[in-house]
Write a protein that holds these residues in place. Structure first.
Motif, PDB file in Angstrom:
ATOM      1  N   LEU A  29       0.860  -1.180   0.000  1.00 39.43           N
ATOM      2  CA  LEU A  29       0.000   0.000   0.000  1.00 39.43           C
ATOM      3  C   LEU A  29       0.895   1.227   0.000  1.00 39.43           C
ATOM      4  O   LEU A  29       1.777   1.356   0.858  1.00 39.43           O
ATOM      5  CB  LEU A  29      -0.905   0.038   1.234  1.00 39.43           C
ATOM      6  CG  LEU A  29      -1.954  -1.048   1.360  1.00 39.43           C
ATOM      7  CD1 LEU A  29      -2.621  -0.973   2.730  1.00 39.43           C
ATOM      8  CD2 LEU A  29      -2.987  -0.912   0.268  1.00 39.43           C
ATOM      9  N   HIS A  30       0.691   2.131  -0.946  1.00 38.81           N
ATOM     10  CA  HIS A  30       1.468   3.373  -1.014  1.00 38.81           C
ATOM     11  C   HIS A  30       0.645   4.507  -0.414  1.00 38.81           C
ATOM     12  O   HIS A  30      -0.576   4.421  -0.314  1.00 38.81           O
ATOM     13  CB  HIS A  30       1.837   3.682  -2.465  1.00 38.81           C
ATOM     14  CG  HIS A  30       2.651   2.609  -3.109  1.00 38.81           C
ATOM     15  ND1 HIS A  30       3.983   2.407  -2.807  1.00 38.81           N
ATOM     16  CD2 HIS A  30       2.317   1.652  -4.002  1.00 38.81           C
ATOM     17  CE1 HIS A  30       4.439   1.381  -3.509  1.00 38.81           C
ATOM     18  NE2 HIS A  30       3.448   0.898  -4.238  1.00 38.81           N
ATOM     19  N   GLY A  45       4.544   7.042   3.382  1.00 36.69           N
ATOM     20  CA  GLY A  45       5.488   6.055   2.898  1.00 36.69           C
ATOM     21  C   GLY A  45       4.725   4.892   2.305  1.00 36.69           C
ATOM     22  O   GLY A  45       3.559   5.022   1.941  1.00 36.69           O
ATOM     23  N   SER A  46       5.384   3.753   2.242  1.00 33.95           N
ATOM     24  CA  SER A  46       4.761   2.547   1.697  1.00 33.95           C
ATOM     25  C   SER A  46       4.716   1.469   2.763  1.00 33.95           C
ATOM     26  O   SER A  46       5.661   1.300   3.523  1.00 33.95           O
ATOM     27  CB  SER A  46       5.546   2.047   0.490  1.00 33.95           C
ATOM     28  OG  SER A  46       5.484   2.994  -0.554  1.00 33.95           O
ATOM     29  N   TRP A  56       6.955  -0.665   7.236  1.00 28.56           N
ATOM     30  CA  TRP A  56       6.645   0.658   6.703  1.00 28.56           C
ATOM     31  C   TRP A  56       7.958   1.340   6.350  1.00 28.56           C
ATOM     32  O   TRP A  56       8.886   1.366   7.165  1.00 28.56           O
ATOM     33  CB  TRP A  56       5.877   1.492   7.731  1.00 28.56           C
ATOM     34  CG  TRP A  56       5.588   2.885   7.244  1.00 28.56           C
ATOM     35  CD1 TRP A  56       4.556   3.280   6.458  1.00 28.56           C
ATOM     36  CD2 TRP A  56       6.363   4.059   7.509  1.00 28.56           C
ATOM     37  NE1 TRP A  56       4.635   4.634   6.215  1.00 28.56           N
ATOM     38  CE2 TRP A  56       5.738   5.124   6.844  1.00 28.56           C
ATOM     39  CE3 TRP A  56       7.533   4.305   8.230  1.00 28.56           C
ATOM     40  CZ2 TRP A  56       6.226   6.427   6.888  1.00 28.56           C
ATOM     41  CZ3 TRP A  56       8.027   5.596   8.272  1.00 28.56           C
ATOM     42  CH2 TRP A  56       7.371   6.641   7.616  1.00 28.56           C
ATOM     43  N   LEU A  57       8.036   1.890   5.134  1.00 29.35           N
ATOM     44  CA  LEU A  57       9.221   2.624   4.682  1.00 29.35           C
ATOM     45  C   LEU A  57       8.813   4.040   4.298  1.00 29.35           C
ATOM     46  O   LEU A  57       7.866   4.232   3.531  1.00 29.35           O
ATOM     47  CB  LEU A  57       9.866   1.935   3.475  1.00 29.35           C
ATOM     48  CG  LEU A  57      10.407   0.536   3.695  1.00 29.35           C
ATOM     49  CD1 LEU A  57      10.916  -0.055   2.379  1.00 29.35           C
ATOM     50  CD2 LEU A  57      11.505   0.533   4.741  1.00 29.35           C
ATOM     51  N   SER A  58       9.551   5.026   4.803  1.00 25.91           N
ATOM     52  CA  SER A  58       9.283   6.420   4.504  1.00 25.91           C
ATOM     53  C   SER A  58       9.634   6.741   3.054  1.00 25.91           C
ATOM     54  O   SER A  58      10.659   6.287   2.548  1.00 25.91           O
ATOM     55  CB  SER A  58      10.117   7.309   5.435  1.00 25.91           C
ATOM     56  OG  SER A  58      10.018   8.665   5.055  1.00 25.91           O
ATOM     57  N   ASP A  59       8.783   7.543   2.405  1.00 28.12           N
ATOM     58  CA  ASP A  59       9.096   8.030   1.063  1.00 28.12           C
ATOM     59  C   ASP A  59      10.045   9.219   1.133  1.00 28.12           C
ATOM     60  O   ASP A  59      10.866   9.421   0.251  1.00 28.12           O
ATOM     61  CB  ASP A  59       7.821   8.459   0.330  1.00 28.12           C
ATOM     62  CG  ASP A  59       6.953   7.286  -0.071  1.00 28.12           C
ATOM     63  OD1 ASP A  59       7.450   6.138  -0.106  1.00 28.12           O
ATOM     64  OD2 ASP A  59       5.758   7.515  -0.348  1.00 28.12           O
ATOM     65  N   SER A 129      -3.607   7.863   2.636  1.00 31.00           N
ATOM     66  CA  SER A 129      -3.921   9.153   2.014  1.00 31.00           C
ATOM     67  C   SER A 129      -5.353   9.172   1.494  1.00 31.00           C
ATOM     68  O   SER A 129      -5.989  10.202   1.468  1.00 31.00           O
ATOM     69  CB  SER A 129      -2.933   9.460   0.891  1.00 31.00           C
ATOM     70  OG  SER A 129      -2.942   8.405  -0.060  1.00 31.00           O
ATOM     71  N   ASP A 130      -5.863   8.025   1.070  1.00 31.55           N
ATOM     72  CA  ASP A 130      -7.245   7.905   0.596  1.00 31.55           C
ATOM     73  C   ASP A 130      -7.917   6.793   1.394  1.00 31.55           C
ATOM     74  O   ASP A 130      -8.009   5.658   0.941  1.00 31.55           O
ATOM     75  CB  ASP A 130      -7.265   7.596  -0.898  1.00 31.55           C
ATOM     76  CG  ASP A 130      -8.672   7.574  -1.468  1.00 31.55           C
ATOM     77  OD1 ASP A 130      -9.648   7.657  -0.683  1.00 31.55           O
ATOM     78  OD2 ASP A 130      -8.802   7.453  -2.692  1.00 31.55           O
TER      79      ASP A 130
END
Length: 154
Positions: A29-30, A45-46, A56-59, A129-130
């Protein structure tokens, strides 16, 4: 919960999974922000769901990430109650194994001298985000869940 920075970077960062073949990527999930305990929401992040853990990885900050083994997640639920948290989120409780610390407030032991102690984090909120799109997708998947073959669903 642990820091996670074991990534493969080839244009985009993605987690390096167990090399012994015991861990498979199931879902990505992005656009997911994360909030640990009562700390402020971090940038999006993703989120990577594997057969063993949630990563979880930060963008915004490459090399910044968190991982939680599934066995440490004691509760997870979709939360849309704006009185409980200002944004719709996936709320999780994390088992730390420190029953003696339950009487202390979460701020008093998840942070020492301004540094976050991830092994003491007991709550994580995943904020898409959505939210409508993600939550509808999660509800459909959970209603179709076939525990014998997760790959067909995710």
């Amino acid at each position: 919960m642990q820091h996670f920075d074991d990534c493969i970077i080839d244009g985009n960062a993605r987690p390096r999974l167990g090399s012994d073949g015991s861990e498979e990527l199931m879902y990505v999930l992005h656009g997911i922000a994360v909030a640990l305990d009562s700390r402020a929401l971090e940038s999006p992040g993703s989120l990577y769901v594997t057969t063993r853990r949630v990563i979880w990885l930060s963008d915004a900050d490459r090399g910044k990430g968190y991982a939680v083994d599934f066995l440490s997640l004691s509760l997870h639920a979709v939360s849309r109650d704006r009185e409980a948290y200002p944004f719709p989120c996936i709320y999780t409780q994390i088992e730390t194994g420190d029953e003696d610390d339950e009487e202390e407030s979460e701020d008093s032991y998840s942070e020492i001298n301004g540094d976050l102690v991830l092994s003491k984090i007991t709550e994580m909120r995943l904020v898409p985000s959505d939210a409508g799109k993600y939550f509808d997708c999660l509800l459909i998947k959970s209603s179709q869940r076939d525990h014998r073959n997760w790959k067909t669903i995710l």
